[in-house]
Design an enzyme around this catalytic site. Structure first.
Site, short mmCIF file in Angstrom:
data_model
loop_
_atom_site.label_atom_id
_atom_site.label_comp_id
_atom_site.label_asym_id
_atom_site.label_seq_id
_atom_site.Cartn_x
_atom_site.Cartn_y
_atom_site.Cartn_z
N GLU A 158 0.89 -1.22 0.12
CA GLU A 158 -0.10 0.14 -0.05
C GLU A 158 0.80 1.22 -0.08
O GLU A 158 0.54 2.15 0.61
CB GLU A 158 -0.90 -0.01 1.27
CG GLU A 158 -2.12 -1.04 1.10
CD GLU A 158 -3.21 -0.78 2.20
OE1 GLU A 158 -4.52 -1.02 1.77
OE2 GLU A 158 -2.94 -0.22 3.14
N GLU A 232 -6.58 -7.40 -0.92
CA GLU A 232 -7.10 -7.29 0.49
C GLU A 232 -8.60 -7.22 0.15
O GLU A 232 -9.04 -6.16 0.16
CB GLU A 232 -6.64 -6.45 1.26
CG GLU A 232 -5.04 -6.58 1.85
CD GLU A 232 -4.34 -5.64 2.52
OE1 GLU A 232 -5.18 -5.04 3.34
OE2 GLU A 232 -3.14 -5.66 2.95
#
Length: 583
Positions: A158, A232
């Site tokens: 991320e 995710e």
């Protein structure tokens, strides 16, 4: 095992179309004797892959030391996954977030006062290169290109939510390649950060928990060709101290999963099985206010903290069966549980007088940080003599994260980072009285710029406006408790204290330690660190894995930082208490 490839539409495995059906399962959050059980249950739910982060800070606790055995035996975990016929998505960081202490970045890097983590700072990149070399060299046989289970490896984590330096991401990818990673690489980002965190020539995946078709359409608009995947798929959430236990309706989550799979996309559940932040390993968030994460990482997952299937497990299995074969075996039954109604903790030892037996004193003019003391987790006990008697005002520039203050061993107050507290008034009984400040690292921040999170007492400490100098500090890591001078006592000690008791077990099984009437602290069973408890909740019990117990006599130790019940008893129950829920 076949090698993963991509074409214009999706993934190929051994030349055939392949959909990744994966679930997060962090080996470092699960007792190693339970890895095989959790992996089997992943296969039985219909998954063909598991995903795991790799915690740099545990594997390399010091620059010259690397650990890959016992609970960190990643090769064994990969072998067990392969034995179940499962592929693996490997996410080695260097930054992992994961609500894990410091996002997995080792604390020793913060001993450099001006280091910039997750950048092209040469000191950081050199440390990453060394870490990857130590980690990935023994893992090369586990890559799919070598016949192993690892299909793909993630670059950073991320990163688009942190920065936009493509050159930095290229450095990380190049380091992975130099260490022999020849399977596909991928990045993951939330949809709004996708372009900032993407890397040319590397598969980009998106993270989200709802509006699946919408987010995947955005991903396709930005990536017209190649596989669609969410690395995710958030089907639950983590908890923080002082809030409520977060849950998500199983049918609502299953509906979102159905919508996602209907697009043809691949998926990785975050999490399939959350596990536990054993010991001191939980992270924290700091968006202008510091918020530490609880011990349990149950995450409202398909497998609960004890590895038992939940309603979400069955609901997800039914959805997966619409799109892929699911083993023709029943949903696994819950495992056996153990109950011991009351365990008396009959021996005690006060923490402050015991500190000399637990840690060597380090002298300095000013308070040293944990990083300067080469300490990762636990507490630091700071002490200095006070020059004058009478009313006094103590001011501490930065408390990281919670300071209990004592004068001549008597508690005079608490300063909490979470409440932005810096000052405390009290009366000094005599010149030369000893000021003791017990500082707890409640978890290094795991997200955003806050990862530069040094612990202990930072900056100046003033008494009535005058800087206090001449400190003694002891790093209380509490990795070994053999030095604690326990003694039988019928009275409850004043201030922080260890308490010890024993209980008998005939058939070890999973159980949950309940600490009704206790305030705040940590617990160990047979030397295994269960984690933190805190009466503010939501979590009101600690998971005790069956392999921690033994037939016969077992020992429990509780470090209570404030006050426990007069009876000094705890109980082991068959069910957990994660607190009132919030959907």
């Amino acid at each position: 095992m076949p090698v993963l490839q991509t074409d214009q539409a999706g993934f190929l495995l051994d030349g055939h179309p392949f959909r990744i059906l994966s679930g997060g399962l962090h080996y470092f959050r699960v007792h190693p004797d339970q890895w095989q059980d959790r992996l089997r249950k992943a296969r039985l739910m219909g998954l063909n892959t598991v995903e795991t982060y790799v915690p740099w800070n545990l594997h390399q606790p010091r620059p010259d030391r690397f650990v890959m055995d016992a609970g960190l035996d990643l090769p064994r975990f990969l072998d067990l996954a392969a034995a179940e016929g499962l592929h693996v998505l490997l996410r080695p960081g260097p930054y992992i977030c994961a609500e894990w202490e410091g996002g997995g970045i080792p604390s020793w890097l913060l001993a450099e006062p001006d280091i910039r983590l997750r950048t092209r700072d040469p000191r950081f990149l050199a440390a990453v290169d060394d870490y990857f070399e130590r980690l990935l060299t023994p893992l090369r046989p586990y890559l799919a290109s070598q016949g192993g289970p690892v299909l793909a490896v993630q670059v950073e984590n991320e990163y688009g939510a942190y920065g936009d330096d493509t050159a930095y991401m290229e450095c990380i990818a190049d380091s992975l390649r130099r260490c022999g990673v020849d399977v596909p690489l991928f990045t993951c980002d939330q949809p709004v950060d996708l372009e900032r965190g993407a890397l040319p020539g590397v598969l980009a995946t998106a993270n989200f928990g709802s509006r699946s078709a919408h987010h995947l359409a955005d991903l396709r608009a930005q990536r017209p060709e190649g596989p669609l995947m969410t690395s995710e798929f958030w089907i639950g959430w983590f908890d923080r101290w002082g809030a409520r236990h977060v849950v998500r309706d199983p049918q609502e989550a299953a509906h979102e999963l159905d919508e996602l799979l209907a697009t043809g996309a691949s998926v990785n559940f975050y999490m399939f099985h959350g596990g536990t932040n054993f010991g001191f390993t939980n992270g924290a968030n700091d968006k202008h206010t510091y918020r530490p994460t609880v011990t349990s990482y149950d995450y409202d997952s398909p497998l609960d903290e004890a590895g038992d299937p939940t309603a979400k497990y069955t609901a997800f299995r039914d959805v997966i069966a619409k799109y892929a074969p699911v083993p023709d075996e029943p949903v696994p039954a819950p495992g056996p549980k153990l109950a011991v109604p009351a365990v008396a903790l009959t021996e005690s030892a006060r923490l402050l007088p015991s500190a000399a037996a637990l840690a060597t004193a380090v002298e300095s003019r000013r308070p040293l940080t944990m990083e300067e003391l080469e300490q990762d987790f636990g507490f630091v006990l700071y002490e200095t003599p006070l020059p004058l008697a009478g009313p006094a005002l103590l001011e501490i520039e930065q408390v990281r994260d919670r300071a209990q203050v004592f004068v001549d061993g008597q508690p005079v107050g608490v300063l909490e980072r979470e409440n932005h507290e810096h000052a405390l008034a009290f009366t000094v009984p005599r010149a030369g009285s000893v000021l003791s400040v017990l500082v707890e690292n409640q978890g290094r921040v795991n997200y955003g710029e806050g990862i530069h999170d040094r612990k202990g007492l930072l900056g100046k400490v003033l008494l009535d406006g005058v800087e206090l100098a001449g400190w003694t500090q002891r790093a209380l890591t509490l990795t070994e408790l053999d030095g604690v001078p326990f003694a039988a006592t019928t009275t409850v000690p004043v201030g922080p204290a260890f308490h010890r008791g024993a209980f008998e077990v005939s058939d070890p099984a999973d159980t949950f330690l309940h600490l009704d009437g206790w305030t705040k602290g940590n617990a160990w069973v047979n030397g295994f660190p269960l984690g933190r408890y805190w009466s503010r909740g939501p979590q009101a019990s600690l998971y005790v894995p069956a392999p921690v117990l033994r037939a016969g006599t077992n020992e429990i130790v509780v470090l209570e930082l404030h006050a426990g019940p007069r009876t000094r008893t705890v109980s082991l129950r068959e069910t957990p208490d994660l607190g009132p829920t919030e959907e």
